[in-house]
Design a protein around this motif. Structure first.
Motif, PDB file in Angstrom:
ATOM      1  N   HIS A 354       2.165  29.605   6.013  1.00 31.95           N
ATOM      2  CA  HIS A 354       2.847  28.627   5.174  1.00 31.95           C
ATOM      3  C   HIS A 354       2.188  27.268   5.316  1.00 31.95           C
ATOM      4  N   VAL A 355       1.867  26.668   4.182  1.00 36.65           N
ATOM      5  CA  VAL A 355       1.233  25.354   4.185  1.00 36.65           C
ATOM      6  C   VAL A 355       2.300  24.321   3.844  1.00 36.65           C
ATOM      7  N   ASN A 356       2.322  23.234   4.600  1.00 39.73           N
ATOM      8  CA  ASN A 356       3.286  22.163   4.351  1.00 39.73           C
ATOM      9  C   ASN A 356       2.781  21.312   3.185  1.00 39.73           C
ATOM     10  N   ALA A 357       3.365  21.546   2.016  1.00 40.50           N
ATOM     11  CA  ALA A 357       2.865  20.901   0.797  1.00 40.50           C
ATOM     12  C   ALA A 357       3.226  19.422   0.732  1.00 40.50           C
ATOM     13  N   MET A 358       4.302  19.025   1.399  1.00 41.46           N
ATOM     14  CA  MET A 358       4.691  17.604   1.380  1.00 41.46           C
ATOM     15  C   MET A 358       3.635  16.770   2.086  1.00 41.46           C
ATOM     16  N   GLU A 359       3.068  17.349   3.155  1.00 42.83           N
ATOM     17  CA  GLU A 359       2.042  16.615   3.882  1.00 42.83           C
ATOM     18  C   GLU A 359       0.689  16.791   3.189  1.00 42.83           C
ATOM     19  N   PHE A 360       0.396  17.976   2.724  1.00 45.12           N
ATOM     20  CA  PHE A 360      -0.865  18.241   2.018  1.00 45.12           C
ATOM     21  C   PHE A 360      -0.964  17.313   0.817  1.00 45.12           C
ATOM     22  N   CYS A 361       0.149  17.202   0.079  1.00 48.19           N
ATOM     23  CA  CYS A 361       0.181  16.368  -1.131  1.00 48.19           C
ATOM     24  C   CYS A 361       1.085  15.165  -0.880  1.00 48.19           C
ATOM     25  N   ASP A 362       0.782  14.387   0.152  1.00 49.31           N
ATOM     26  CA  ASP A 362       1.704  13.292   0.506  1.00 49.31           C
ATOM     27  C   ASP A 362       1.666  12.161  -0.512  1.00 49.31           C
ATOM     28  N   HIS A 363       0.785  12.274  -1.510  1.00 46.41           N
ATOM     29  CA  HIS A 363       0.758  11.267  -2.580  1.00 46.41           C
ATOM     30  C   HIS A 363       1.713  11.653  -3.720  1.00 46.41           C
ATOM     31  N   LEU A 364       2.354  12.836  -3.631  1.00 42.29           N
ATOM     32  CA  LEU A 364       3.282  13.249  -4.694  1.00 42.29           C
ATOM     33  C   LEU A 364       4.729  13.054  -4.251  1.00 42.29           C
ATOM     34  N   ARG A 365       5.609  12.751  -5.216  1.00 46.58           N
ATOM     35  CA  ARG A 365       7.046  12.708  -4.918  1.00 46.58           C
ATOM     36  C   ARG A 365       7.574  14.133  -4.902  1.00 46.58           C
ATOM     37  N   GLN A 366       8.699  14.321  -4.199  1.00 44.38           N
ATOM     38  CA  GLN A 366       9.194  15.691  -4.090  1.00 44.38           C
ATOM     39  C   GLN A 366       9.665  16.230  -5.443  1.00 44.38           C
ATOM     40  N   ASP A 367      10.131  15.327  -6.329  1.00 44.16           N
ATOM     41  CA  ASP A 367      10.567  15.826  -7.639  1.00 44.16           C
ATOM     42  C   ASP A 367       9.394  16.057  -8.600  1.00 44.16           C
ATOM     43  N   GLU A 368       8.180  15.909  -8.065  1.00 44.66           N
ATOM     44  CA  GLU A 368       6.995  16.350  -8.831  1.00 44.66           C
ATOM     45  C   GLU A 368       6.551  17.730  -8.342  1.00 44.66           C
ATOM     46  N   TYR A 369       7.372  18.337  -7.522  1.00 46.40           N
ATOM     47  CA  TYR A 369       7.184  19.716  -7.045  1.00 46.40           C
ATOM     48  C   TYR A 369       5.837  19.956  -6.347  1.00 46.40           C
ATOM     49  N   PRO A 370       5.640  19.279  -5.218  1.00 43.78           N
ATOM     50  CA  PRO A 370       4.352  19.411  -4.529  1.00 43.78           C
ATOM     51  C   PRO A 370       3.984  20.846  -4.152  1.00 43.78           C
ATOM     52  N   ALA A 371       4.971  21.680  -3.792  1.00 41.53           N
ATOM     53  CA  ALA A 371       4.625  23.054  -3.394  1.00 41.53           C
ATOM     54  C   ALA A 371       4.172  23.860  -4.611  1.00 41.53           C
ATOM     55  N   GLY A 372       4.844  23.638  -5.738  1.00 43.57           N
ATOM     56  CA  GLY A 372       4.445  24.321  -6.973  1.00 43.57           C
ATOM     57  C   GLY A 372       3.058  23.862  -7.399  1.00 43.57           C
ATOM     58  N   ALA A 373       2.821  22.554  -7.285  1.00 41.83           N
ATOM     59  CA  ALA A 373       1.517  22.005  -7.673  1.00 41.83           C
ATOM     60  C   ALA A 373       0.417  22.542  -6.753  1.00 41.83           C
ATOM     61  N   LEU A 374       0.719  22.627  -5.474  1.00 34.71           N
ATOM     62  CA  LEU A 374      -0.280  23.129  -4.520  1.00 34.71           C
ATOM     63  C   LEU A 374      -0.586  24.603  -4.791  1.00 34.71           C
ATOM     64  N   ALA A 375       0.448  25.373  -5.106  1.00 37.88           N
ATOM     65  CA  ALA A 375       0.237  26.798  -5.410  1.00 37.88           C
ATOM     66  C   ALA A 375      -0.698  26.931  -6.619  1.00 37.88           C
ATOM     67  N   ALA A 376      -0.460  26.093  -7.642  1.00 35.33           N
ATOM     68  CA  ALA A 376      -1.300  26.145  -8.843  1.00 35.33           C
ATOM     69  C   ALA A 376      -2.727  25.691  -8.517  1.00 35.33           C
ATOM     70  N   ALA A 377      -2.844  24.609  -7.771  1.00 33.89           N
ATOM     71  CA  ALA A 377      -4.176  24.075  -7.439  1.00 33.89           C
ATOM     72  C   ALA A 377      -4.953  25.061  -6.575  1.00 33.89           C
ATOM     73  N   PHE A 378      -4.258  25.727  -5.672  1.00 38.74           N
ATOM     74  CA  PHE A 378      -4.966  26.668  -4.795  1.00 38.74           C
ATOM     75  C   PHE A 378      -5.446  27.888  -5.580  1.00 38.74           C
ATOM     76  N   PHE A 379      -4.622  28.316  -6.513  1.00 37.68           N
ATOM     77  CA  PHE A 379      -5.073  29.433  -7.360  1.00 37.68           C
ATOM     78  C   PHE A 379      -6.317  29.003  -8.157  1.00 37.68           C
ATOM     79  N   LEU A 380      -6.248  27.780  -8.681  1.00 37.68           N
ATOM     80  CA  LEU A 380      -7.353  27.295  -9.501  1.00 37.68           C
ATOM     81  C   LEU A 380      -8.668  27.299  -8.719  1.00 37.68           C
TER      82      LEU A 380
END
Ligand code: F0G
Length: 482
Positions: A354-380
């Motif tokens: 499990h990757v901590n997306a809040m820290e990985f994407c600490d430039h994003l707000r939580q209501d911008e769905y950092p875990a969803g964004a990270l999942a998409a970016a990692f797939f990309l």
């Protein structure tokens, strides 16, 4: 076995099985991966496996089956009622989980439906170490609610707490005193607590929960979907149990619960599920739900082939060589990535890294769905499909407000005996590249948001052109390679 070293100077896992059937994988170009993400509404559940290289969305129903399971499937006894395949599953449940009465269901959430409809009335509250998405959905559907009682530090993502899945006993007692037993249908414990990173509870804790249940006359229900791995980590981490067999630990834990239910998609590398108990009156209470929702009492919505595979798979859960494979690969993935500065959930749990997306994407707000964004970016950037486990996977409150999740995680499931160590190394390599370029990841917003279990069918879109920028950077660094 638990603490065996395979290499003289290195702590590397080793595959203790051979591969005899293979399935070809496709690593499609990044341009196709971006198009696939758009088609999927930036939700990895919407992707087609034709576009996926390593499918790490789940370990559910996709663990590798053994030769013995496949052989058993060939001699299944096809019968609507009284099938011998079911008799073999009953025997396996009794031998491995120590419960005599078995109700078959088509998968884990079907067991949750039966439990919710049988025991929960509107206004009831179910205390639990932590919820699972489908458990919560079924409890809400019948008008109940839940309270989560893990210790506060279980939600510290980077930690050395070996048993983050433990119930906080003081919180449990205080909750029961405040709420009153009449509003509490049962206490629920989940083995290898899925949503906080596949984190186990200890046998000691289960004993303490049982004591509280006895004191207040409450029923204790165990979600055993990930019990094998929980037992394996007990053997590794709980000194008193280091010398015991997997069988001893499994039976010790299940013996403390009045009702044990499981998704066999995880527990026995197969499909299907079950609810079991030694209390005949509880069995009878639930029994009526099976023909109503699942099928006759000797198949419960499963094919007899699945039932045979479950029976063999349950016995294989006793084999430490088999059960250790996924947790040791996960440990390697987590510890290697962590050492590279990638914010991982520690200690390594089961079912996935499990990757901590809040820290990985600490430039994003939580209501911008950092875990969803990270999942998409990692797939990309990799073709690896993980799963969002954060706010997208949670539920809005009654007023329609977003309820921010305790944690924003990207889960990279490691199904048993499916991937090789070099594939795990590829995952680490791409994670490292993405981490170096993490500021390019932007947020997501909903375009279609269903009311129930929105994370399955929902669709989102990027809040800016960030996926293109990420793709351009990838092309710069990797050239024409995939
Ligand atoms: N309980 C736990 C702890 C689970 O992890 C799951 C499924 C279920 C119940 C529901 O079982 O899928 O057979 O209906 N977890 C899967 C996952 C979906 O990917 O973690 P099911």
């Amino acid at each position: 076995m638990s603490n065996v070293k395979f290499y003289k100077n290195q702590d590397l896992p080793l595959e203790l099985h051979k591969v005899r059937i293979v399935q070809k994988l496709h690593l499609v170009p990044i341009e196709r991966r971006l198009a696939a993400l758009k088609e999927a509404g930036f939700n990895t559940f919407g992707l087609s496996t034709n576009d996926v290289f390593l499918d790490m969305i789940t370990d559910s129903g996709v663990n590798a089956m053994s030769d013995n399971q496949l052989a058993a499937m060939m001699q299944a006894d096809d019968a609507y009622a009284g099938s011998q395949s079911f008799v073999r599953m009953q025997k396996a449940v009794e031998d491995v989980l120590g419960k005599r009465y078995l109700l078959p269901v088509h998968q884990g959430r079907a067991a949750e439906n039966v439990l919710a409809r049988t025991f929960i009335k509107p206004g009831d509250v179910v205390p639990m170490n932590y919820h699972f998405t489908t458990t919560l959905a079924h409890i809400l559907e019948v008008g109940g609610s839940i309270v989560e009682l893990v210790s506060d530090n279980a939600l510290e993502l980077h930690s050395d707490n070996p048993f983050k899945g433990n119930m906080d006993i003081d919180k449990l007692v205080a909750f029961i005193e405040e709420t009153g037993v009449e509003k509490i249908p049962f206490i629920r414990m989940e083995a290898s607590t899925n949503l906080i990173g596949g984190q186990p509870f200890s046998v000691r804790n289960m004993l303490d929960v049982r004591q509280v249940a006895d004191k207040y006359g409450l029923m204790l229900v165990l979600d055993a979907s990930l019990l094998g791995e929980n037992a394996f980590l007990v053997k590794q981490r709980e000194k008193e149990w280091a010398e015991n067999s997997m069988g001893d630990i499994l039976k010790m834990i299940t013996g403390l619960a009045d009702i044990v239910y499981f998704s066999a998609r995880k527990l026995s590398s197969s499909r299907g599920g079950g609810i079991c108990t030694n209390r005949h009156e509880l069995y009878q209470k639930m029994e009526v739900m099976i023909p109503l929702f699942e099928g006759f009492l000797t198949y419960g919505g499963m094919s007899v082939r699945e039932i045979e595979a479950i029976a063999v798979g349950l016995y294989e859960t006793l084999d430490e060589t088999m059960i250790s494979q996924s947790p040791t690969f996960i440990k390697y993935l987590v510890e290697t990535a962590d050492a590279k500065g990638i914010p991982m959930v520690t200690p390594a749990g089961v079912l996935g890294a499990h990757v901590n997306a809040m820290e990985f994407c600490d430039h994003l707000r939580q209501d911008e769905y950092p875990a969803g964004a990270l999942a998409a970016a990692f797939f990309l950037c990799s073709g690896v499909r993980g799963m969002e486990r954060g706010t997208v996977s949670s539920v809005r409150d009654e007023a329609g407000n977003e309820v921010l999740s305790d944690a924003e995680l990207l889960r990279l499931a490691v199904p048993r005996r499916v991937f090789t160590l070099s594939q795990i190394n590829y995952v680490i390599d791409r994670l490292e590249w993405l981490h170096d370029n993490r500021k390019l990841i932007g947020g997501l917003r909903w375009t279609y948001e269903p009311r129930v279990l929105r994370f399955f069918m929902g669709k989102l879109e990027p809040t800016s052109n960030w996926p293109h920028r990420l793709m351009e950077k990838f092309r710069e660094d990797f050239g024409d390679s995939l």
